[in-house]
Design a protein around this motif. Sequence first.
Motif, short mmCIF file in Angstrom:
data_model
loop_
_atom_site.label_atom_id
_atom_site.label_comp_id
_atom_site.label_asym_id
_atom_site.label_seq_id
_atom_site.Cartn_x
_atom_site.Cartn_y
_atom_site.Cartn_z
N SER A 19 0.06 4.25 -10.81
CA SER A 19 0.75 3.15 -11.46
C SER A 19 2.20 3.56 -11.69
O SER A 19 2.46 4.64 -12.21
CB SER A 19 0.08 2.81 -12.78
OG SER A 19 0.70 1.69 -13.38
N GLU A 93 -9.67 0.94 -1.67
CA GLU A 93 -8.91 0.95 -2.92
C GLU A 93 -9.18 -0.34 -3.69
O GLU A 93 -9.58 -1.35 -3.12
CB GLU A 93 -7.41 1.13 -2.68
CG GLU A 93 -6.73 -0.03 -2.01
CD GLU A 93 -5.24 0.22 -1.81
OE1 GLU A 93 -4.80 1.38 -1.71
OE2 GLU A 93 -4.51 -0.77 -1.73
N VAL A 94 -8.95 -0.26 -4.99
CA VAL A 94 -9.10 -1.41 -5.87
C VAL A 94 -7.79 -1.56 -6.63
O VAL A 94 -7.29 -0.59 -7.20
CB VAL A 94 -10.28 -1.21 -6.86
CG1 VAL A 94 -10.38 -2.36 -7.85
CG2 VAL A 94 -11.59 -1.03 -6.10
N VAL A 95 -7.23 -2.76 -6.61
CA VAL A 95 -5.96 -3.04 -7.29
C VAL A 95 -6.27 -3.72 -8.62
O VAL A 95 -6.93 -4.77 -8.65
CB VAL A 95 -5.05 -3.93 -6.41
CG1 VAL A 95 -3.75 -4.24 -7.15
CG2 VAL A 95 -4.77 -3.25 -5.08
N VAL A 128 0.82 -2.83 -12.11
CA VAL A 128 -0.39 -2.77 -11.29
C VAL A 128 -0.85 -1.31 -11.21
O VAL A 128 -0.04 -0.39 -11.12
CB VAL A 128 -0.09 -3.32 -9.88
CG1 VAL A 128 -1.22 -3.02 -8.92
CG2 VAL A 128 0.16 -4.82 -9.95
N THR A 129 -2.16 -1.11 -11.25
CA THR A 129 -2.74 0.21 -11.06
C THR A 129 -3.63 0.15 -9.83
O THR A 129 -4.42 -0.77 -9.67
CB THR A 129 -3.58 0.64 -12.29
OG1 THR A 129 -2.72 0.68 -13.43
CG2 THR A 129 -4.23 2.00 -12.07
N ILE A 130 -3.48 1.14 -8.95
CA ILE A 130 -4.30 1.23 -7.76
C ILE A 130 -5.29 2.37 -7.96
O ILE A 130 -4.92 3.47 -8.37
CB ILE A 130 -3.45 1.47 -6.49
CG1 ILE A 130 -2.51 0.29 -6.30
CG2 ILE A 130 -4.35 1.66 -5.27
CD1 ILE A 130 -1.51 0.47 -5.19
N ARG A 132 -8.47 4.59 -6.19
CA ARG A 132 -9.12 4.92 -4.92
C ARG A 132 -9.76 6.31 -5.00
O ARG A 132 -9.44 7.08 -5.88
CB ARG A 132 -8.16 4.84 -3.75
CG ARG A 132 -7.11 5.89 -3.75
CD ARG A 132 -6.28 5.98 -2.50
NE ARG A 132 -6.30 4.82 -1.65
CZ ARG A 132 -5.57 4.68 -0.56
NH1 ARG A 132 -4.76 5.63 -0.20
NH2 ARG A 132 -5.64 3.62 0.18
#
Length: 136
Positions: A19, A93-95, A128-130, A132
């Motif tokens: 992030s 990955e998840v956003v 936003v935080t990614i 994975r």
Amino acid sequence: MAAAFAQRGGSGLSVCLASAGVVKTLSIAAFTLAWTHSIEKTDWQEDWRVTPQALELVQARVKGSGAGMEPPPEARLIDGWFRWQPKRAALPEVVLGNSGAAGEWRLCSDGKCRTLSDIFGHPVGTDVTIMRACNP
């Protein structure tokens, strides 16, 4: 930001969170992602498993229903939660976005939950935080 994910955390399975240019590595093989729905103010939780290549959604549950959060037909009400096993492929990955209207995402493991701000050590706000898998 892909280059930031080149960092690896210890041995075994890990999840990386990125992030605002900062990456945090958590050495966990499974975790629960929890949040409160911004309109209905209802708790939602998802259990995730980390694999060497991706994140697998194992189970989802919601403490009620309402605008934009209706449980699917296969969900079962157990101990006050609608529970189901989503049928979806593992995700690279998840956003995670945040409107700022309902508090923060919480990541739980070993019976302890921490907000993303706590994990990063500074307020994440609406950044936003990614998320994975980041395994050796």
